[in-house]
Motif scaffolding. Structure first.
Motif, mmCIF file in Angstrom:
data_model
loop_
_atom_site.group_PDB
_atom_site.id
_atom_site.type_symbol
_atom_site.label_atom_id
_atom_site.label_comp_id
_atom_site.label_asym_id
_atom_site.label_seq_id
_atom_site.Cartn_x
_atom_site.Cartn_y
_atom_site.Cartn_z
ATOM 1 N N HIS A 1 0.729 -1.215 -0.029
ATOM 2 C CA HIS A 1 -0.111 0.163 0.041
ATOM 3 C C HIS A 1 0.632 1.307 -0.066
ATOM 4 O O HIS A 1 1.656 1.316 0.919
ATOM 5 C CB HIS A 1 -0.952 0.107 1.137
ATOM 6 N N LEU A 2 1.026 1.990 -1.019
ATOM 7 C CA LEU A 2 1.604 3.130 -1.380
ATOM 8 C C LEU A 2 0.905 4.458 -1.240
ATOM 9 O O LEU A 2 -0.097 4.490 -1.818
ATOM 10 C CB LEU A 2 2.394 3.009 -2.501
ATOM 11 N N VAL A 3 1.395 5.211 -0.672
ATOM 12 C CA VAL A 3 0.888 6.750 -0.553
ATOM 13 C C VAL A 3 1.645 7.890 -0.991
ATOM 14 O O VAL A 3 2.886 7.804 -0.423
ATOM 15 C CB VAL A 3 0.109 7.143 0.959
ATOM 16 N N CYS A 4 1.341 8.416 -1.903
ATOM 17 C CA CYS A 4 2.078 9.590 -2.112
ATOM 18 C C CYS A 4 1.538 10.983 -1.963
ATOM 19 O O CYS A 4 0.423 11.318 -2.187
ATOM 20 C CB CYS A 4 2.657 9.627 -3.843
ATOM 21 N N GLU B 1 -3.899 23.046 -2.607
ATOM 22 C CA GLU B 1 -4.337 21.864 -1.627
ATOM 23 C C GLU B 1 -3.261 20.778 -1.788
ATOM 24 O O GLU B 1 -2.462 20.864 -2.562
ATOM 25 C CB GLU B 1 -5.582 21.213 -1.998
ATOM 26 N N GLN B 2 -3.360 19.684 -0.791
ATOM 27 C CA GLN B 2 -2.326 18.487 -1.201
ATOM 28 C C GLN B 2 -2.739 17.511 -2.042
ATOM 29 O O GLN B 2 -3.931 17.230 -2.207
ATOM 30 C CB GLN B 2 -2.216 18.005 0.388
ATOM 31 N N LEU B 3 -1.814 17.230 -3.067
ATOM 32 C CA LEU B 3 -2.164 16.125 -3.991
ATOM 33 C C LEU B 3 -1.815 14.772 -3.208
ATOM 34 O O LEU B 3 -0.831 14.707 -2.819
ATOM 35 C CB LEU B 3 -1.174 16.535 -5.011
ATOM 36 N N ILE B 4 -2.583 13.994 -3.021
ATOM 37 C CA ILE B 4 -2.425 12.561 -2.670
ATOM 38 C C ILE B 4 -3.013 11.521 -3.734
ATOM 39 O O ILE B 4 -4.087 11.640 -4.262
ATOM 40 C CB ILE B 4 -3.300 12.429 -1.257
ATOM 41 N N ALA B 5 -2.210 10.484 -3.923
ATOM 42 C CA ALA B 5 -2.495 9.276 -4.586
ATOM 43 C C ALA B 5 -2.027 8.126 -3.808
ATOM 44 O O ALA B 5 -1.050 8.109 -2.975
ATOM 45 C CB ALA B 5 -1.488 9.664 -6.000
ATOM 46 N N VAL B 6 -2.771 7.128 -4.326
ATOM 47 C CA VAL B 6 -2.859 5.977 -3.381
ATOM 48 C C VAL B 6 -2.571 4.868 -4.483
ATOM 49 O O VAL B 6 -3.199 4.656 -5.356
ATOM 50 C CB VAL B 6 -3.986 5.551 -2.698
ATOM 51 N N LEU B 7 -1.601 3.811 -4.207
ATOM 52 C CA LEU B 7 -1.538 2.501 -5.202
ATOM 53 C C LEU B 7 -1.529 1.349 -4.286
ATOM 54 O O LEU B 7 -0.791 1.264 -3.256
ATOM 55 C CB LEU B 7 -0.118 2.766 -5.743
ATOM 56 N N HIS B 8 -2.071 0.400 -4.768
ATOM 57 C CA HIS B 8 -2.384 -0.808 -4.214
ATOM 58 C C HIS B 8 -1.697 -1.964 -5.112
ATOM 59 O O HIS B 8 -1.943 -1.886 -6.267
ATOM 60 C CB HIS B 8 -3.493 -1.473 -3.811
ATOM 61 N N GLY C 1 -1.809 2.863 -11.220
ATOM 62 C CA GLY C 1 -0.348 3.114 -11.446
ATOM 63 C C GLY C 1 -0.392 4.325 -12.169
ATOM 64 O O GLY C 1 0.477 5.095 -11.750
ATOM 65 N N ALA C 2 -1.064 4.588 -13.225
ATOM 66 C CA ALA C 2 -0.878 5.944 -13.929
ATOM 67 C C ALA C 2 -1.142 7.079 -12.815
ATOM 68 O O ALA C 2 -0.432 7.811 -12.920
ATOM 69 C CB ALA C 2 -1.769 5.751 -15.205
ATOM 70 N N GLU C 3 -2.241 7.210 -12.063
ATOM 71 C CA GLU C 3 -2.600 8.387 -11.208
ATOM 72 C C GLU C 3 -1.399 8.641 -10.302
ATOM 73 O O GLU C 3 -0.999 9.709 -9.984
ATOM 74 C CB GLU C 3 -3.770 7.953 -10.638
ATOM 75 N N PHE C 4 -0.726 7.356 -9.766
ATOM 76 C CA PHE C 4 0.240 7.304 -8.733
ATOM 77 C C PHE C 4 1.430 8.149 -9.327
ATOM 78 O O PHE C 4 2.080 8.832 -8.930
ATOM 79 C CB PHE C 4 0.358 6.155 -8.147
#
Length: 299
Positions: free
Chosen positions: A181-184, A191-198, A214-217
């Motif tokens: 579980h990755l969070v960038c 605002e804060q840009l947040i992306a999540v990858l499983h 994957g593309a979003e992260f």
């Protein structure tokens, strides 16, 4: 003859009911109470209570599902609706205009499929999807606007995206087997840009990642790399029979620099809003980030 007509009429009803199951539906949802309040200014919008409105929407969704109809729920934004009406010359105070806008949103806007989830789960799911889409759009636009490097002539956004792709691949490779579980997190102007990858990785196999996530992260990480923003990436590794492992990296001048175990602990065990300490999670190991520097990168 009357019996024949009755049979024919009954058959027609059955066929229409069968055909109805073949036609998907879209329901526009005012997820936010403030957005709902703005729609009550229209005479033809007859609801006056957001809670009652949500209950009615949930009843409609259940009824459609009971008929075997596939339904998509689209986020209804009153400001975008008004812009749509102005652009198309429609009267916003009609049910037909709201229906046409909902159909438009289903194609290009934020929507989620209805799978029987309760309304109190559906609303945050829809809002989360809207935030995710807006984050991706913002990061994509940011990368596109950067243009070419004055020194080397390379497309800055494309180069940052390629680097981010390689870094994510390195993280997943070094993480080994397990559920990842990755969070960038990257600060932006507003605002804060947040992306999540499983990702799931079996022993001896490459990590399995959905193309969209994957593309979003990678896009959000690339935005942080391209503009040399602060920010960072955290990774949780889950394996059966062992404590979860937490790792972290910070963005520094366009590079991901590994955090120490103490820095990872502080990041997870400090309230971001107040700075107050938080209790450590049970059965969790706070670990230093591992080295993911690209061979051709010199810091």
């Amino acid at each position: 003859m009357a019996h024949t007509n009755g049979t024919k009429h009954g058959n027609n009803k059955i066929m229409r009911r069968t055909l109805r199951r073949e036609v998907p539906s879209t329901v526009g949802l005012l997820a936010d109470e403030e957005d709902f309040a703005s729609m009550t200014e229209y005479r033809t919008f007859t609801f006056d209570n957001h809670t009652a409105y949500l209950q009615q929407v949930e009843g409609l969704l259940r009824a459609l599902a009971a008929q075997g109809v596939h339904t998509t729920v689209a986020l209804f934004d009153p400001e975008e609706f008004l812009e749509f009406c102005e652009a198309t010359g429609l009267d916003p105070d009609t049910a037909e205009s709201r229906t046409r806008f909902t159909a438009e949103v289903a194609v290009r806007g934020t929507s989620v499929p209805y799978t029987g989830q309760p309304i109190d789960h559906l609303v945050p799911q829809l809002i989360s999807e809207a935030v995710r889409q807006a984050t991706w759009d913002y990061a994509t636009l940011l990368l596109a606007r950067l243009g070419d490097c004055a020194e080397c002539g390379q497309d800055i956004g494309r180069e940052a995206f390629d680097r981010a792709s390689r870094l994510v691949a390195r993280i997943l490779e070094e993480a080994g087997p397990g559920s990842h579980h990755l969070v960038c997190s990257v600060p932006a102007e507003e605002e804060q840009l947040i992306a999540v990858l499983h990702a799931e990785r079996a022993t001896g196999e490459p990590a399995h990642v959905t193309d969209l996530e994957g593309a979003e992260f990678v896009t959000v990480l690339a935005a942080g790399i391209a503009v040399e923003s602060p920010g960072g990436v955290v990774l949780r590794i889950t394996r059966a029979g062992t404590p979860d492992r937490l790792h972290g990296w910070r963005l520094h001048r366009g590079h991901l620099v590994a955090l120490t175990a103490g820095e990872v602990f502080n990041a997870y065990c400090t309230d971001a809003a107040t700075g107050d300490p938080l209790a450590p999670e049970p059965d969790v190991e706070y670990c230093a980030g591992f080295d993911i520097a690209e061979p051709d990168i010199h810091r």
